[in-house]
Design an enzyme around this catalytic site. Structure first.
Site, PDB file in Angstrom:
ATOM      1  N   GLN A  75     -16.254  -2.839  -0.991  1.00 37.98           N
ATOM      2  CA  GLN A  75     -15.638  -3.491   0.168  1.00 37.98           C
ATOM      3  C   GLN A  75     -15.738  -2.557   1.374  1.00 37.98           C
ATOM      4  OE1 GLN A  75     -11.267  -4.047   0.837  1.00 37.98           O
ATOM      5  NE2 GLN A  75     -11.725  -6.207   0.471  1.00 37.98           N
TER       6      GLN A  75
ATOM      7  N   HIS B 191     -14.589  -7.003   4.754  1.00 37.95           N
ATOM      8  CA  HIS B 191     -13.138  -7.181   4.744  1.00 37.95           C
ATOM      9  C   HIS B 191     -12.685  -7.788   6.067  1.00 37.95           C
ATOM     10  CE1 HIS B 191      -9.099  -6.949   3.642  1.00 37.95           C
ATOM     11  NE2 HIS B 191      -8.939  -5.669   3.391  1.00 37.95           N
TER      12      HIS B 191
ATOM     13  N   TYR C 176      -7.227  -6.291   9.603  1.00 40.66           N
ATOM     14  CA  TYR C 176      -8.147  -5.230  10.003  1.00 40.66           C
ATOM     15  C   TYR C 176      -9.115  -5.729  11.083  1.00 40.66           C
ATOM     16  CZ  TYR C 176      -6.238  -2.584   6.071  1.00 40.66           C
ATOM     17  OH  TYR C 176      -5.388  -1.917   5.221  1.00 40.66           O
TER      18      TYR C 176
ATOM     19  N   PRO D  81      -9.544  -5.752  -4.655  1.00 40.15           N
ATOM     20  CA  PRO D  81      -9.561  -4.409  -4.074  1.00 40.15           C
ATOM     21  C   PRO D  81      -8.167  -3.790  -4.106  1.00 40.15           C
ATOM     22  CG  PRO D  81      -9.896  -6.104  -2.393  1.00 40.15           C
ATOM     23  CD  PRO D  81     -10.007  -6.780  -3.711  1.00 40.15           C
TER      24      PRO D  81
ATOM     25  N   ALA E 281     -10.009  -9.620   6.358  1.00 43.99           N
ATOM     26  CA  ALA E 281      -8.638 -10.045   6.078  1.00 43.99           C
ATOM     27  C   ALA E 281      -7.653  -8.924   6.361  1.00 43.99           C
ATOM     28  CB  ALA E 281      -8.531 -10.488   4.611  1.00 43.99           C
ATOM     29  N   ASN E 282      -6.387  -9.184   6.034  1.00 45.95           N
ATOM     30  CA  ASN E 282      -5.319  -8.181   6.036  1.00 45.95           C
ATOM     31  C   ASN E 282      -5.176  -7.434   7.353  1.00 45.95           C
ATOM     32  OD1 ASN E 282      -6.533  -8.021   2.871  1.00 45.95           O
ATOM     33  ND2 ASN E 282      -4.369  -8.496   3.147  1.00 45.95           N
TER      34      ASN E 282
END
Length: 389
Positions: A102, A170, A175, A26, A172-173
């Site tokens: 995503q 999502h 969020y 992504p 991850a990251n």
């Protein structure tokens, strides 16, 4: 031409066959229209990268208004978005790549400005500690948590109607899905926080809701993926052991792949420097054989990708490299590896259909691992040397 294992097809749990192991990670373009509709610039970007890439995971799309994290973000929060999303799915699929949307909510990784005066939301009222200017979020109520779970399901229904081949959650990251899992962001004392089991609950509930929608709404095999960041830099924060425990639970859910977001595909944990075992090996050791692992992390060369696949990983997700070289897969298949770009020329951004809105980000936030031909250290005789790791 080298006989690469990553060019072989792979069949997922649900029976869908991906034509090869090359995935596009992504890539945040910040180029949608003001209301979250898909733009022509986005369509052009994906069109150039579809084809030899077996599977393309799009940039994030928010599932509700409070889930928006930045300007120029795609939305899947309303049925009005379906026509534009259908164009995006069709653009990717027209050349034979599988199209995965995503979906996410940004949670506390948004701001009052982005939300037009509304306060960001999260698991708890704890601002992101690594940004001194971060707005403090408010904790979602029980009713709002249940509605957000339903919003992920509604977003999946829209993705099905738009013609996508699947969705990726999502988690991850940093969020919202990860925020509920994180002991830093989640200080709740109800069923949604506290113990590791409770901190898993929100993400697992979203998986269950989305899987139910797929079962009831999809008229074709529809892919469900989940993305994880195995560690957090904060203390307290997510540890490798936490993520592995959740991965074991996810493996028993009807997901079709698990996607790890790493800084380096072959890295060992960064929080415990004494642990030298690669993260990918930790996951491969605990995941069942039928749950494929996808890994993103500064992959560039065919040798790197093949090494990853030979270790037992199912899919190698290329991010920055497919920005720089849209025809990476085509050139590998054709045995023309010497023609692969490994550095971005500032003169080629239009040629490569890179939206102007993302160019500044490439030269700043995403500069790590991105070589530019005008850089002093760029070596025209060995452009890939910075990426062999």
């Amino acid at each position: 031409m080298a006989e690469y294992q990553f060019l072989a097809p792979f069949t997922l749990r649900n029976g869908v066959t991906i034509k090869n192991r090359i995935a596009m990670a992504p890539t945040t373009l910040r180029s949608s229209l003001y209301d979250g509709s898909v733009s022509d610039n986005e369509l052009a970007f994906y069109d150039l990268r579809a084809g030899a890439t077996g599977l393309i995971v799009t940039e994030v799309a928010n599932v509700n208004a409070l889930g928006k994290g930045f300007e120029g973000e795609i939305s899947v929060a309303d049925d009005d978005m379906i026509p534009g999303l259908a164009k995006l799915a069709g653009t990717i699929k027209a050349k034979g790549s599988k199209a995965i949307l995503q979906i996410f909510s940004a949670g506390r990784q948004s701001s009052v400005a982005v939300l037009r005066g509304q306060q960001p939301v999260s698991a708890s009222a704890v601002a992101f500690p690594r940004d001194p200017n971060a707005d403090e979020p408010r904790a979602l109520t029980e009713a709002e948590i249940l509605q957000t779970i339903k919003d992920f399901g509604d977003a999946t229904r829209r993705a099905i109607k738009a013609g996508f081949d699947g969705v990726e959650l999502h988690g991850a990251n940093l969020y919202l899905l990860q925020q509920f899992f994180s002991p830093d962001a989640n200080r709740r004392e109800d069923q949604w926080g506290g113990s590791l089991e409770n901190r898993m609950r929100f993400g697992l509930a979203v998986v269950d809701e989305v899987a139910t929608v797929i079962k009831n709404e999809a008229d074709r095999p529809f892919i469900l993926g989940y993305r994880q960041s195995p560690e957090e830099p904060m203390n307290p924060g997510i540890e490798i052991a936490d993520s592995l425990a959740m991965a074991k639970v996810l493996a028993d859910k009807p997901i079709d792949y698990l996607h790890l977001s790493l800084k380096d595909a072959f890295q060992s944990p960064f929080k415990d420097k004494t642990d030298q075992e690669a993260i990918l090996d930790k996951y491969l050791a605990i995941l069942p054989a039928d749950l494929p692992l996808m890994i993103a992390g500064l992959l560039r060369t065919p040798e790197q990708v093949e090494a990853l696949i030979q270790r037992g990983v199912a899919f190698a997700a290329l991010g920055r490299e497919l920005i720089v070289e849209p025809n990476w897969g085509e050139k590998v298949i054709a045995g023309d590896e010497k023609a692969i770009r490994y550095a971005l020329s500032p003169s080629d951004t239009e040629l490569l259909n890179i939206p102007h809105s993302v160019v500044t980000w490439l030269y700043s936030r995403f500069k790590n691992g991105l070589s530019v031909t005008t850089d002093e250290q760029y070596d025209i005789n060995d452009p890939a040397k910075y990426y062999k790791g």
